[in-house]
Design a protein around this motif. Sequence first.
Motif: not given
Length: 188
Positions: A123-133
């Motif tokens: 979940s952290y990686l998914k949230a991080l990816t969305i934030m980075a986008l």
Amino acid sequence: MLNFPESALKLVQIQSVFTDMRMQQWRTDTLFTWQWWLLVALLIIPWILWFCIIDKKRLTEIVLLGMFMLATASWMDDLGTDLILWHYPFKLLPVYPQLLPINYAVLPVTYMLIYQYFRSWNSYLKALTIMALLFSFIAEPALDYLGMYKMLCWQYYYSFPIYVLLGIFFRWLVEKILAINKRYSCNN
């Protein structure tokens, strides 16, 4: 003076002229503009939000991650401005070339909240990816559109992997520090 090279003296003189010009530009073109007030809000509001919703039981580890992010963002922003990769026409303070509210509030608070709310790596990686986008392809272009961020030798898509990799590395680092702390706390 002890062995002060002529080239170093010349750099100090140029720095003095540059600092005077930067102070004058800030006083005449930035201070109290709507962009300056936006920067004030971006510095204060994230910390108010953070204070209201931070998990006080995990405060030390969350703040540790945030401070790693704050220090790294500041260093990277200094590097980028020194290398003339980007420029900030509007600054909160004239003496810092950085976009201070982003480095000292928006980025660390965002990373801390992601760390707090997304406990599993998945979940952290998914949230991080969305934030980075969002930061790379919405926030940075918005700041550019508003005239607050000008890319000179940089592209938005360069930022995306940096946002993700920093988040991964800092979470890994905090977990390692916590594991070491737990190991030594149990032995005493």
